[in-house]
Design a protein around this motif. Structure first.
Motif, PDB file in Angstrom:
ATOM      1  N   GLY A 184      40.476  92.030 -19.542  1.00 33.15           N
ATOM      2  CA  GLY A 184      41.927  92.223 -19.670  1.00 33.15           C
ATOM      3  C   GLY A 184      42.608  92.371 -18.319  1.00 33.15           C
ATOM      4  O   GLY A 184      42.206  91.746 -17.331  1.00 33.15           O
ATOM      5  N   ASP A 185      43.628  93.217 -18.279  1.00 36.82           N
ATOM      6  CA  ASP A 185      44.401  93.391 -17.040  1.00 36.82           C
ATOM      7  C   ASP A 185      43.545  93.863 -15.872  1.00 36.82           C
ATOM      8  O   ASP A 185      43.879  93.601 -14.719  1.00 36.82           O
ATOM      9  N   THR A 186      42.459  94.578 -16.148  1.00 38.97           N
ATOM     10  CA  THR A 186      41.630  95.066 -15.048  1.00 38.97           C
ATOM     11  C   THR A 186      40.922  93.902 -14.342  1.00 38.97           C
ATOM     12  O   THR A 186      40.531  94.015 -13.189  1.00 38.97           O
ATOM     13  N   TYR A 191      55.899  86.248 -17.066  1.00 40.71           N
ATOM     14  CA  TYR A 191      55.355  85.002 -17.616  1.00 40.71           C
ATOM     15  C   TYR A 191      54.806  85.199 -19.029  1.00 40.71           C
ATOM     16  O   TYR A 191      54.402  84.227 -19.671  1.00 40.71           O
ATOM     17  N   GLY A 192      54.757  86.443 -19.499  1.00 38.54           N
ATOM     18  CA  GLY A 192      54.325  86.711 -20.877  1.00 38.54           C
ATOM     19  C   GLY A 192      52.956  86.147 -21.190  1.00 38.54           C
ATOM     20  O   GLY A 192      52.722  85.629 -22.284  1.00 38.54           O
ATOM     21  N   ALA A 193      52.013  86.243 -20.241  1.00 36.48           N
ATOM     22  CA  ALA A 193      50.707  85.601 -20.440  1.00 36.48           C
ATOM     23  C   ALA A 193      49.554  86.593 -20.589  1.00 36.48           C
ATOM     24  O   ALA A 193      48.437  86.194 -20.927  1.00 36.48           O
ATOM     25  N   GLY A 194      49.807  87.894 -20.348  1.00 32.73           N
ATOM     26  CA  GLY A 194      48.718  88.868 -20.269  1.00 32.73           C
ATOM     27  C   GLY A 194      47.893  88.996 -21.537  1.00 32.73           C
ATOM     28  O   GLY A 194      46.662  89.058 -21.488  1.00 32.73           O
ATOM     29  N   VAL A 195      48.570  89.016 -22.695  1.00 28.73           N
ATOM     30  CA  VAL A 195      47.830  89.194 -23.953  1.00 28.73           C
ATOM     31  C   VAL A 195      47.004  87.937 -24.245  1.00 28.73           C
ATOM     32  O   VAL A 195      45.847  88.023 -24.679  1.00 28.73           O
ATOM     33  N   SER A 196      47.593  86.761 -23.971  1.00 27.34           N
ATOM     34  CA  SER A 196      46.840  85.515 -24.188  1.00 27.34           C
ATOM     35  C   SER A 196      45.604  85.486 -23.285  1.00 27.34           C
ATOM     36  O   SER A 196      44.519  85.068 -23.702  1.00 27.34           O
TER      37      SER A 196
HETATM   38  C1  LIG Z   1      56.900  95.232 -19.348  1.00 31.53           C
HETATM   39  C2  LIG Z   1      55.749  94.323 -19.739  1.00 31.53           C
HETATM   40  C3  LIG Z   1      55.998  93.226 -20.551  1.00 31.53           C
HETATM   41  C4  LIG Z   1      54.945  92.390 -20.940  1.00 31.53           C
HETATM   42  N1  LIG Z   1      55.224  91.320 -21.721  1.00 31.53           N
HETATM   43  C5  LIG Z   1      54.209  90.537 -22.125  1.00 31.53           C
HETATM   44  C6  LIG Z   1      54.451  89.448 -23.023  1.00 31.53           C
HETATM   45  O1  LIG Z   1      55.565  89.181 -23.440  1.00 31.53           O
HETATM   46  N2  LIG Z   1      53.386  88.694 -23.399  1.00 31.53           N
HETATM   47  C7  LIG Z   1      52.104  88.947 -22.957  1.00 31.53           C
HETATM   48  O2  LIG Z   1      51.171  88.223 -23.323  1.00 31.53           O
HETATM   49  N3  LIG Z   1      51.861  89.969 -22.107  1.00 31.53           N
HETATM   50  C8  LIG Z   1      52.865  90.771 -21.690  1.00 31.53           C
HETATM   51  N4  LIG Z   1      52.607  91.803 -20.849  1.00 31.53           N
HETATM   52  C9  LIG Z   1      51.238  91.985 -20.325  1.00 31.53           C
HETATM   53  C10 LIG Z   1      50.354  92.654 -21.374  1.00 31.53           C
HETATM   54  O3  LIG Z   1      50.972  93.828 -21.843  1.00 31.53           O
HETATM   55  C11 LIG Z   1      49.012  92.992 -20.703  1.00 31.53           C
HETATM   56  O4  LIG Z   1      48.514  91.865 -20.021  1.00 31.53           O
HETATM   57  C12 LIG Z   1      47.998  93.395 -21.784  1.00 31.53           C
HETATM   58  O5  LIG Z   1      48.493  94.515 -22.490  1.00 31.53           O
HETATM   59  C13 LIG Z   1      46.658  93.722 -21.131  1.00 31.53           C
HETATM   60  O6  LIG Z   1      45.794  94.255 -22.107  1.00 31.53           O
HETATM   61  P1  LIG Z   1      44.665  95.276 -21.682  1.00 31.53           P
HETATM   62  O7  LIG Z   1      43.945  95.635 -22.950  1.00 31.53           O
HETATM   63  O8  LIG Z   1      43.870  94.709 -20.554  1.00 31.53           O
HETATM   64  O9  LIG Z   1      45.396  96.529 -21.062  1.00 31.53           O
HETATM   65  P2  LIG Z   1      46.444  97.604 -21.790  1.00 31.53           P
HETATM   66  O10 LIG Z   1      47.142  96.903 -22.897  1.00 31.53           O
HETATM   67  O11 LIG Z   1      47.166  98.173 -20.649  1.00 31.53           O
HETATM   68  O12 LIG Z   1      45.424  98.603 -22.435  1.00 31.53           O
HETATM   69  C14 LIG Z   1      44.697  99.537 -21.667  1.00 31.53           C
HETATM   70  C15 LIG Z   1      44.594 100.804 -22.496  1.00 31.53           C
HETATM   71  O13 LIG Z   1      43.694 101.705 -21.853  1.00 31.53           O
HETATM   72  C16 LIG Z   1      44.235 103.002 -21.906  1.00 31.53           C
HETATM   73  N5  LIG Z   1      43.637 103.779 -20.816  1.00 31.53           N
HETATM   74  C17 LIG Z   1      43.874 103.702 -19.491  1.00 31.53           C
HETATM   75  N6  LIG Z   1      43.117 104.562 -18.825  1.00 31.53           N
HETATM   76  C18 LIG Z   1      42.384 105.194 -19.723  1.00 31.53           C
HETATM   77  C19 LIG Z   1      41.368 106.217 -19.639  1.00 31.53           C
HETATM   78  N7  LIG Z   1      40.996 106.725 -18.459  1.00 31.53           N
HETATM   79  N8  LIG Z   1      40.800 106.632 -20.785  1.00 31.53           N
HETATM   80  C20 LIG Z   1      41.159 106.118 -21.985  1.00 31.53           C
HETATM   81  N9  LIG Z   1      42.099 105.149 -22.119  1.00 31.53           N
HETATM   82  C21 LIG Z   1      42.686 104.703 -21.015  1.00 31.53           C
HETATM   83  C22 LIG Z   1      45.740 102.790 -21.744  1.00 31.53           C
HETATM   84  O14 LIG Z   1      46.450 103.891 -22.243  1.00 31.53           O
HETATM   85  C23 LIG Z   1      45.943 101.541 -22.603  1.00 31.53           C
HETATM   86  O15 LIG Z   1      46.186 101.843 -23.951  1.00 31.53           O
HETATM   87  C24 LIG Z   1      53.626  92.660 -20.470  1.00 31.53           C
HETATM   88  C25 LIG Z   1      53.395  93.770 -19.654  1.00 31.53           C
HETATM   89  C26 LIG Z   1      54.437  94.585 -19.294  1.00 31.53           C
HETATM   90  C27 LIG Z   1      54.160  95.766 -18.428  1.00 31.53           C
END
Ligand SMILES: Cc1cc2nc3c(=O)[nH]c(=O)nc-3n(C[C@H](O)[C@H](O)[C@H](O)COP(=O)(O)OP(=O)(O)OC[C@H]3O[C@@H](n4cnc5c(N)ncnc54)[C@H](O)[C@@H]3O)c2cc1C
Length: 212
Positions: free
Chosen positions: A82-84, A92-97
């Motif tokens: 994911g984001d890490t 760009y709304g691409a993070g979830v994809s």
């Molecule tokens: C304002 C904004 C708008 C966006 N719009 C879009 C969009 O339109 N379309 C799209 O595809 N993407 C969008 N994104 C990007 C998308 O949100 C991310 O790319 C996606 O959520 C990444 O998923 P993830 O699971 O890697 O991380 P996250 O969704 O960030 O999930 C990580 C989770 O881990 C938890 N966490 C962190 N540290 C700890 C810890 N130490 N212990 C336990 N839990 C922890 C957090 O609370 C969180 O719930 C947007 C992002 C932002 C900020």
């Protein structure tokens, strides 16, 4: 500006601001800035809409891609996803994809019969999966920066693409499908799209100006 439809007849209007420009922090500031961008019909709906929440400001300093695929060793029973692994500018709304594509890549790696460590196989596959979108998002970021010559060229290409997408539904669809990982970004340099970008450019900029 993005005006996105949600469930139950709700909408999320977003304003994306770069650099030193101040983000609006209340409804009045938001509407004032929106009025400089939104077409009249959108502005009419914004002004008469009922806010469900206060304005939320989110700051995003930069996109980050971590090259775990280049590590020679990685702790067992641990993965990064994911984001890490790869986080692109939210505009760009691409993070979830990207995260979903990485999950599919992980499933494929788990199904493989291989003696190589899972982390190494997954990070390499995830790098290949995320690279095209990362590259496209970088071009978008370059279009707003004054970085080196190569970056400026890529940024100019993205600006031309965005300008064409603003008035041509076929170009806009191709751009959104690439950013959503439905199609490869290579579709954006297909002659069909390049012709549309050129046509848009010529329509908006007389040929004489292009010669200068
Ligand atoms: C304002 C904004 C708008 C966006 N719009 C879009 C969009 O339109 N379309 C799209 O595809 N993407 C969008 N994104 C990007 C998308 O949100 C991310 O790319 C996606 O959520 C990444 O998923 P993830 O699971 O890697 O991380 P996250 O969704 O960030 O999930 C990580 C989770 O881990 C938890 N966490 C962190 N540290 C700890 C810890 N130490 N212990 C336990 N839990 C922890 C957090 O609370 C969180 O719930 C947007 C992002 C932002 C900020």
């Amino acid at each position: 500006m993005v005006f996105a439809a949600q469930e139950n007849a709700t909408w999320v209007p977003s304003l994306q601001i770069y650099g030193d420009h101040k983000a609006p922090s209340n409804d009045a500031e938001f509407l004032a800035l929106a009025a400089t961008l939104a077409p009249p019909d959108v502005m009419h709906h914004l002004q008469s809409a009922q806010p469900l929440d206060p304005i939320a400001v989110y700051r995003f300093p930069c996109g980050i891609r971590r090259r775990y695929d280049q590590l020679r060793r990685f702790p067992g029973r641990l993965l990064v996803i994911g984001d890490t692994l790869c986080s692109v500018n939210p505009v760009y709304g691409a993070g979830v994809s990207l995260a979903a594509a990485e999950a599919i890549a992980l499933g494929e790696c788990l199904a493989e019969e291989s003696s190589a460590p899972l982390a190494r196989r997954f990070f390499r596959t995830a790098h290949r999966t995320t690279y095209p979108t990362w590259w496209l998002a970088k071009c978008g970021d370059y279009s707003l920066s004054q970085a080196g010559l190569g970056a400026r060229l890529l940024g100019s290409g993205f600006r031309l693409l965005s300008a064409a997408a603003a008035e041509d539904p076929a170009t806009a669809t191709a751009m959104l499908r690439s950013l959503a990982l439905v199609d490869s970004p290579s579709t954006l340099v297909h002659p069909r799209i390049l012709r549309r970008i050129l046509r848009s450019r010529l329509r908006n900029q007389p040929v004489e100006a292009l010669r200068r």
